[in-house]
Design an enzyme around this catalytic site. Structure first.
Site, mmCIF file in Angstrom:
data_model
loop_
_atom_site.group_PDB
_atom_site.id
_atom_site.type_symbol
_atom_site.label_atom_id
_atom_site.label_comp_id
_atom_site.label_asym_id
_atom_site.label_seq_id
_atom_site.Cartn_x
_atom_site.Cartn_y
_atom_site.Cartn_z
ATOM 1 C CB ALA A 64 -11.889 2.269 15.465
ATOM 2 C CG MET A 87 -4.198 -18.726 11.904
ATOM 3 S SD MET A 87 -5.850 -18.005 12.015
ATOM 4 C CE MET A 87 -6.655 -19.208 13.081
ATOM 5 C CD GLU A 90 -3.078 -1.019 2.203
ATOM 6 O OE1 GLU A 90 -3.035 -0.110 3.062
ATOM 7 O OE2 GLU A 90 -4.004 -1.862 2.139
ATOM 8 C CB CYS A 99 -8.680 -12.472 8.252
ATOM 9 S SG CYS A 99 -8.145 -11.120 9.325
ATOM 10 C CB CYS A 122 -13.188 -17.122 10.282
ATOM 11 S SG CYS A 122 -13.260 -18.238 11.698
ATOM 12 C CG ASP A 148 -15.868 0.897 9.135
ATOM 13 O OD1 ASP A 148 -15.151 1.701 9.763
ATOM 14 O OD2 ASP A 148 -15.406 -0.006 8.419
ATOM 15 C CD1 TRP A 154 -6.787 1.312 2.141
ATOM 16 C CD2 TRP A 154 -5.105 2.130 0.916
ATOM 17 N NE1 TRP A 154 -6.322 0.311 1.317
ATOM 18 C CE2 TRP A 154 -5.299 0.783 0.569
ATOM 19 C CE3 TRP A 154 -4.101 2.863 0.273
ATOM 20 C CZ2 TRP A 154 -4.528 0.144 -0.409
ATOM 21 C CZ3 TRP A 154 -3.330 2.234 -0.705
ATOM 22 C CH2 TRP A 154 -3.542 0.889 -1.031
HETATM 23 CA CA CA Z 1 -12.890 1.144 10.243
#
Ligand code: CA
Length: 724
Positions: free
Chosen positions: A198, A677, A85, A637, A634, A325, A416
């Site tokens: 958060a 994990m 990123e 991810c 789960c 969110d 982002w």
């Molecule tokens: Ca967030």
């Protein structure tokens, strides 16, 4: 420009001397003057190019007339296929970039020779507390040092010449689920850093540290102290004022309230103000967080501070009473726009919630707010007198008691991925996407806050795909991406380019009338900035999500971009990632120039052959129980409905599906903790772990039968070990 040989000499000097004076010979020019102007374009001295963070380069050697001749100058393989990123930072012919697990790499920007690398050695078990992969979005450079924030909450200063650690401070309480993924910013000899967390339960803040020593200068909390006490920090006066926007009780008292500043922190050199992009509430659900009461400042707000002291100046809240969110952490571009016949100093942001904001930097007043994707359904627009959204009452699911199928969603209309602004054509380039999802009220004790997994006040167990092939196929077809060229004065899109999948790359723009963007399906592209005409596409053999940088060394203009898949959406979205799941994940730094002739090796193709599944043995009741547990712990991810995203292992292909002992070793014993994990024994009994296995196996059979033509890749998961 200095030659490479001279640079190596100065590197040695900096390494041997270690004094401020010798250190300043490398990166010595990175100071307030350079970061304010950006310079000639030879350097790309900070992730956003300069303090206005427009990601606009004045370089024109590569332009709309010749960009088709762009070829690969050099490339460098990166070690970790876990989400690239970062935007490179380039100064004096040296390129600095970060990768997953907060690693830093320095290269000769013309030749690609690696100069040094730095691994902060983070505890890999911290990965489970990174909501959106163990990513990092880049370094800051200043007076002989480069700075990186780490996934375990440290801010580290490195000698720019040698990559040796100079100082390190722990910026967070590491017993709490704080992480750092954002790039630091340096302002007035202070390094400013925020954090994330958060989704799990933290209280957001930013801190300023002395750039030379790491000594703390000030801290600004973005939400009130749940205890009601003063913090003895710069934010105290502002927190006293905003405390009445929070309820007397509610889960914020234990969660910390959220409001993390995990990406955008922008310095306004004209007005000497610092703008924080503040994140979502913790938990998301406003009904639980704040008993459905109050705006909950400064969640989902842009907050202006005085950088010397961290004192509050003004704020603008984009989403009052945030409950979806909807962060305001997305990239902020500063500009002066001609609005209604007069120049206005503005900031621009296209946050998660689907509205493009133009805000007056002098006072925080809203100038424009326009929907930049079609179908936004939580609000119809903004009341320009009050600056508040005109909400759809159905969107407040905790009030109606009914699920709300929202567009956009937590995945975001824009996340982002860097947004660029080209002042020559007056357009902002938004890497947008169209992805809906449902918000459901908690329905069982499973949805309460836990020591592992997302604590967002939602029924995550029921927020997965129904076992209905037509619905899943519609979700795959409906989740798309779009490059939007937004005219902030006219408050509308001037041109758009559609992509078949979401989560495409950030944008960068130049005076050569160009916009650069990588795609999720494996191309690096250039468009004419004024018209959107596609001028260049280079197959890079992997998905691209980062934003590019451009610079000039020895009279040659280069364009650099990190390639490689990862981040929040490929982890969490499951089936709807569509064709992008079958795109190889090859982490690589790619650098282009006109006439470049370097060749990429072929990317290893993911194994998409159907796997032979063991017989599904779960009873319907066991599968239902396992599904609820999978959804709770789960899916964020490993993907909704275990659909996989081609970054973490696709559990539908796990060799442990018929191996209860191997499954137990991973989920309960923590056999793969070094990949992030960790053991889930804190929240799962061994029997519950097996219920999850039975569910995933059942889901895999269903998908094989009903989604045969849908992508299947993501890599076979060997038993117990070998996960990348
Ligand atoms: Ca967030």
């Amino acid at each position: 420009m200095r030659k490479a040989g001279v640079l190596l000499t100065t590197a040695l000097l900096a390494g041997c001397g270690g004094s401020e004076q010798s250190r300043d010979r490398v990166l010595g020019r990175v100071d307030a003057a350079l970061l304010t102007s950006g310079g000639t374009g030879a350097d790309w001295p900070m992730t956003g190019y300069n303090y206005s963070e427009q990601r606009f380069s004045p370089l024109t050697q590569v332009n709309a007339g010749n960009v088709g001749k762009l070829g690969l100058a050099w490339f460098a393989d990166m070690p970790d296929a876990r989400g690239q990123e970062a935007t490179p930072v380039v100064v004096d012919g040296r390129l600095y970039v970060t990768g997953p697990w907060s690693k830093v790499f320095a290269y000769d920007a013309a030749s690609g020779q690696k100069l040094w690398e730095f691994d902060p050695g983070v505890d890999k078990a911290k990965g489970v507390q990174a909501c959106c992969d163990v990513v990092n979005r880049g370094v800051a450079a200043w007076k002989g040092r480069v700075y990186v924030g780490t996934i375990d909450g440290r801010l580290i200063a490195l000698d720019a010449g040698t990559g040796k650690q100079d100082w390190s401070v722990q910026t967070t309480d590491n017993s709490k689920p704080y992480t750092i993924t954002g790039a630091p910013r340096v302002v007035k000899d202070m390094v400013i850093i925020g954090n994330g967390g958060a989704e799990f339960g933290v209280r957001g803040y930013v801190t300023a540290y002395d750039a030379a020593t790491g000594t703390k200068k000030w801290r600004f909390y973005t939400v009130p102290n749940p205890s009601g006490a003063k913090d003895g920090e710069a934010s105290d006066a502002a927190m006293a004022k905003v405390a009445p926007t929070w309820s007397k009780n509610g889960e914020w008292k234990t969660s910390g309230g959220g409001g993390t500043v995990w990406d955008s922190i922008v310095y306004d050199a004209e007005l000497d103000q610092l703008y924080l992009g503040v994140g979502n509430g913790s938990p998301w659900n406003h009904g639980l967080r704040s008993e459905g009461q109050g705006d909950n400042l400064f969640l989902s707000s842009i907050v202006a501070l005085k950088p010397d002291t961290g004192q509050y100046v003004w704020h603008y809240q984009e989403t009052p009473g945030e409950t979806w969110d909807f962060t305001a952490t997305q990239p902020i571009n500063l500009a002066t726009l001609n609005i209604g016949g007069s120049p206005r100093k503005v900031l621009m942001q296209a946050p998660k919630n689907g509205f493009f904001y133009v805000v007056d930097r002098m006072n925080g007043k809203l100038i424009n707010a326009g929907q930049f994707i079609p179908g936004v359904n939580w609000a119809s627009g903004y009341d320009m007198k009050t600056g508040r959204p005109i909400e759809n009452p159905a969107a407040r699911f905790y009030k109606t008691g009914k699920p709300f199928l929202a567009l956009p969603s937590a995945i975001a209309a824009h996340n982002w991925q860097p947004m660029a602004f080209n002042p020559n054509v007056g357009l902002a380039f938004i890497p947008a996407q169209i992805v809906g999802s449902a918000y459901l009220n908690p329905s069982s004790p499973l949805d309460a806050a836990k020591p592992l997994g997302f604590n967002v006040g939602q029924d995550l167990g029921n927020a997965m795909y129904p076992r209905d092939a037509a619905t899943v196929k519609a979700a795959i077809a409906g989740a798309t991406g779009r490059l939007v060229a937004w005219d902030p004065v006219a408050n509308k899109a001037r041109w758009t380019v559609d992509y078949p999948t979401p989560w495409n790359g950030g944008t960068m723009t130049t005076a050569g009338n160009l916009v650069f963007q990588g795609t999720a399906l494996g191309e690096f592209r250039a468009y004419a900035a004024d018209t959107g005409r596609q001028l260049f596409a280079y197959p890079v053999g992997t998905g691209v999500m980062a934003g590019a940088a451009t610079y000039q060394v020895g009279g040659v203009q280069y364009v650099a971009v990190l390639a490689g898949r990862g981040g929040a959406l490929p982890l969490s979205i499951g089936y709807a990632i569509g064709k992008a799941r079958d795109v190889p994940n090859v982490p690589r730094l790619l650098v282009f120039k006109l006439g470049g002739t370097a060749k990429l090796p072929p990317s290893p193709q993911p194994d998409t052959a159907p796997v032979t599944l063991p017989t599904a043995t779960g009873t319907p009741q066991q599968v239902a129980q396992g599904q609820a547990l999978y959804g709770r712990y789960c899916q964020v991810c490993h993907g909704a409905s275990a659909g996989g995203g081609g970054v973490l292992p696709n559990l539908q292909r796990s060799a442990n599906l018929g191996n209860p002992d191997g499954w137990h070793a991973v989920l309960i014993d923590g056999a793969l903790k070094d990949n992030g994990m960790v053991s889930f024994a804190k929240v799962l009994t061994p029997e519950q772990a097996q219920l999850i296995r039975l569910y995933v196996l059942d889901e895999a059979h269903w998908a094989q039968k009903n989604l045969a033509e849908a992508p299947t890749a993501g890599g076979k998961v060997p038993a117990r070990t070998g996960v990348r």
